[in-house]
Design a protein around this motif. Structure first.
Motif, PDB file in Angstrom:
ATOM      1  N   MET A  60     -40.063  -6.217  23.280  1.00 47.73           N
ATOM      2  CA  MET A  60     -38.807  -5.303  23.140  1.00 47.73           C
ATOM      3  C   MET A  60     -38.840  -5.041  21.570  1.00 47.73           C
ATOM      4  O   MET A  60     -38.604  -3.829  21.161  1.00 47.73           O
ATOM      5  N   THR A  61     -38.665  -5.955  20.699  1.00 51.40           N
ATOM      6  CA  THR A  61     -38.608  -5.910  19.314  1.00 51.40           C
ATOM      7  C   THR A  61     -39.602  -4.932  18.656  1.00 51.40           C
ATOM      8  O   THR A  61     -39.403  -4.082  17.744  1.00 51.40           O
ATOM      9  N   ILE A  62     -41.011  -5.162  19.165  1.00 53.89           N
ATOM     10  CA  ILE A  62     -41.995  -4.501  18.442  1.00 53.89           C
ATOM     11  C   ILE A  62     -42.142  -2.963  19.177  1.00 53.89           C
ATOM     12  O   ILE A  62     -42.377  -2.102  18.375  1.00 53.89           O
ATOM     13  N   LEU A  63     -41.469  -2.875  20.548  1.00 48.33           N
ATOM     14  CA  LEU A  63     -41.339  -1.548  20.846  1.00 48.33           C
ATOM     15  C   LEU A  63     -40.569  -0.728  20.013  1.00 48.33           C
ATOM     16  O   LEU A  63     -40.844   0.407  19.486  1.00 48.33           O
ATOM     17  N   LEU A  64     -39.417  -1.530  19.629  1.00 46.64           N
ATOM     18  CA  LEU A  64     -38.326  -0.498  18.900  1.00 46.64           C
ATOM     19  C   LEU A  64     -38.693  -0.435  17.618  1.00 46.64           C
ATOM     20  O   LEU A  64     -38.623   0.564  17.098  1.00 46.64           O
ATOM     21  N   SER A  65     -39.370  -1.671  16.888  1.00 47.55           N
ATOM     22  CA  SER A  65     -39.706  -1.274  15.492  1.00 47.55           C
ATOM     23  C   SER A  65     -40.898  -0.380  15.445  1.00 47.55           C
ATOM     24  O   SER A  65     -40.938   0.421  14.227  1.00 47.55           O
ATOM     25  N   SER A  66     -41.620  -0.095  16.403  1.00 42.38           N
ATOM     26  CA  SER A  66     -42.751   0.654  16.253  1.00 42.38           C
ATOM     27  C   SER A  66     -42.292   2.246  16.398  1.00 42.38           C
ATOM     28  O   SER A  66     -42.807   3.123  15.953  1.00 42.38           O
ATOM     29  N   LEU A  67     -40.988   2.427  16.830  1.00 39.21           N
ATOM     30  CA  LEU A  67     -40.314   3.570  17.048  1.00 39.21           C
ATOM     31  C   LEU A  67     -39.487   3.920  15.585  1.00 39.21           C
ATOM     32  O   LEU A  67     -39.070   4.951  15.504  1.00 39.21           O
ATOM     33  N   GLY A  68     -39.409   2.878  14.856  1.00 35.15           N
ATOM     34  CA  GLY A  68     -38.744   2.964  13.653  1.00 35.15           C
ATOM     35  C   GLY A  68     -36.946   2.684  14.154  1.00 35.15           C
ATOM     36  O   GLY A  68     -36.148   3.215  13.032  1.00 35.15           O
ATOM     37  N   ILE A  69     -36.845   2.128  15.105  1.00 43.57           N
ATOM     38  CA  ILE A  69     -35.537   1.778  15.495  1.00 43.57           C
ATOM     39  C   ILE A  69     -35.066   0.602  14.866  1.00 43.57           C
ATOM     40  O   ILE A  69     -35.585  -0.598  15.325  1.00 43.57           O
ATOM     41  N   ASP A  70     -34.000   0.336  14.020  1.00 34.10           N
ATOM     42  CA  ASP A  70     -33.632  -0.897  13.524  1.00 34.10           C
ATOM     43  C   ASP A  70     -32.524  -1.503  14.389  1.00 34.10           C
ATOM     44  O   ASP A  70     -31.556  -0.987  14.553  1.00 34.10           O
ATOM     45  N   ILE A  71     -32.701  -2.705  14.684  1.00 30.03           N
ATOM     46  CA  ILE A  71     -31.588  -3.467  15.419  1.00 30.03           C
ATOM     47  C   ILE A  71     -30.892  -4.408  14.694  1.00 30.03           C
ATOM     48  O   ILE A  71     -30.158  -5.138  15.260  1.00 30.03           O
ATOM     49  N   ASP A  72     -31.357  -4.557  13.503  1.00 28.48           N
ATOM     50  CA  ASP A  72     -30.476  -5.762  12.747  1.00 28.48           C
ATOM     51  C   ASP A  72     -28.856  -5.469  12.539  1.00 28.48           C
ATOM     52  O   ASP A  72     -28.404  -6.521  12.816  1.00 28.48           O
ATOM     53  N   GLU A  73     -28.502  -4.337  12.828  1.00 28.68           N
ATOM     54  CA  GLU A  73     -27.240  -4.210  12.544  1.00 28.68           C
ATOM     55  C   GLU A  73     -26.512  -4.103  14.116  1.00 28.68           C
ATOM     56  O   GLU A  73     -25.088  -3.748  14.438  1.00 28.68           O
ATOM     57  N   ALA A  74     -27.325  -3.834  15.105  1.00 32.32           N
ATOM     58  CA  ALA A  74     -26.981  -3.796  16.625  1.00 32.32           C
ATOM     59  C   ALA A  74     -26.410  -4.954  17.139  1.00 32.32           C
ATOM     60  O   ALA A  74     -26.922  -6.165  16.673  1.00 32.32           O
ATOM     61  N   SER A  75     -25.599  -4.933  18.104  1.00 28.02           N
ATOM     62  CA  SER A  75     -24.990  -6.152  18.637  1.00 28.02           C
ATOM     63  C   SER A  75     -25.639  -6.163  19.777  1.00 28.02           C
ATOM     64  O   SER A  75     -25.694  -7.510  20.526  1.00 28.02           O
ATOM     65  N   ARG A  76     -25.678  -5.392  20.682  1.00 27.40           N
ATOM     66  CA  ARG A  76     -26.330  -5.259  22.233  1.00 27.40           C
ATOM     67  C   ARG A  76     -27.135  -4.257  22.545  1.00 27.40           C
ATOM     68  O   ARG A  76     -27.043  -3.048  21.932  1.00 27.40           O
ATOM     69  N   ILE A  77     -27.828  -4.605  23.665  1.00 25.73           N
ATOM     70  CA  ILE A  77     -28.909  -3.563  24.158  1.00 25.73           C
ATOM     71  C   ILE A  77     -28.741  -3.700  25.806  1.00 25.73           C
ATOM     72  O   ILE A  77     -28.911  -4.535  26.275  1.00 25.73           O
ATOM     73  N   THR A  78     -28.438  -2.428  26.193  1.00 23.32           N
ATOM     74  CA  THR A  78     -28.124  -2.212  27.576  1.00 23.32           C
ATOM     75  C   THR A  78     -29.448  -1.545  28.315  1.00 23.32           C
ATOM     76  O   THR A  78     -29.989  -0.477  27.737  1.00 23.32           O
ATOM     77  N   PHE A  79     -29.841  -2.229  29.342  1.00 21.97           N
ATOM     78  CA  PHE A  79     -31.076  -1.448  29.975  1.00 21.97           C
ATOM     79  C   PHE A  79     -30.659  -1.113  31.265  1.00 21.97           C
ATOM     80  O   PHE A  79     -30.070  -1.779  32.169  1.00 21.97           O
TER      81      PHE A  79
END
Ligand SMILES: Nc1nc2c(c(=O)[nH]1)N[C@H]1C(S)=C(S)[C@@H](COP(=O)(O)O)O[C@H]1N2
Ligand SMILES: [Mo]
Length: 159
Positions: A74-93
């Motif tokens: 997941m982290t790699i998929l998101l970073s490859s899209l340029g989505i930064d999750i450092d400031e995020a608190s949760r992820i909903t699937f």
């Protein structure tokens, strides 16, 4: 004569439309604030970041089995899209059947834990309609229970 040709054309066009609409679309929507990313199936399956990994599958009423999955961390998929999750608190699937699971960002960031899989034991995962767990399934390798392994994931929301 002209009329017959026109109706033949209209007939073939409608067949074409029917055929293309009956194909199941397997797109994935990833959202963060007002950023929206629609991913076509090939953007996921042809990604250079795809990996093969093993996980123990617990399906209701069956013995746990080790399976080999192919997918993206997941982290790699998101970073490859340029989505930064450092400031995020949760992820909903969320899944097409309404099932949904929220994970803390820290859990998603644990190395080698949270993946989005599209292949199991060398086979493309089938959709819900085809009684499979795909086309995408959330795999949480460190989770000994499988309640949170969301099948048919079609939306990922980062908050
Ligand atoms: N989309 C979706 N994912 C889901 C579920 C569901 O109902 N819908 N059930 C969960 C539960 S309770 C379990 S135990 C696992 C395994 O379900 P299975 O036994 O039907 O394979 O999938 C999980 N993921
Ligand atoms: Mo379950």
């Amino acid at each position: 004569m002209k009329l017959r040709r026109a109706s033949a054309i209209i007939f073939s066009l409608s067949i074409l439309v029917l055929v293309s609409c009956s194909q199941e679309k397997t797109s994935l929507l990833i959202k963060k604030g007002n950023q929206e990313y629609y991913l076509e199936n090939s953007q996921v399956t042809d990604s250079k970041d795809c990996v093969t990994f093993s996980a123990v599958v617990r399906s209701s009423g069956e013995k746990p089995v080790e399976a080999e999955f192919r997918g993206l961390e997941m982290t790699i998929l998101l970073s490859s899209l340029g989505i930064d999750i450092d400031e995020a608190s949760r992820i909903t699937f969320s899944a097409s059947d309404g099932y949904r699971v929220t994970l803390k960002t820290e859990e998603v960031k644990e190395p080698g834990n949270v993946y989005l899989a599209f292949e199991r034991d060398g086979e493309t995962m089938k959709s819900k309609k085809q009684s499979g767990s795909g086309p995408y399934q959330l795999i949480i390798r460190k989770d000994p229970f499988s309640q949170r392994w969301v099948k048919h994931v079609d939306q990922i929301v980062i908050e």
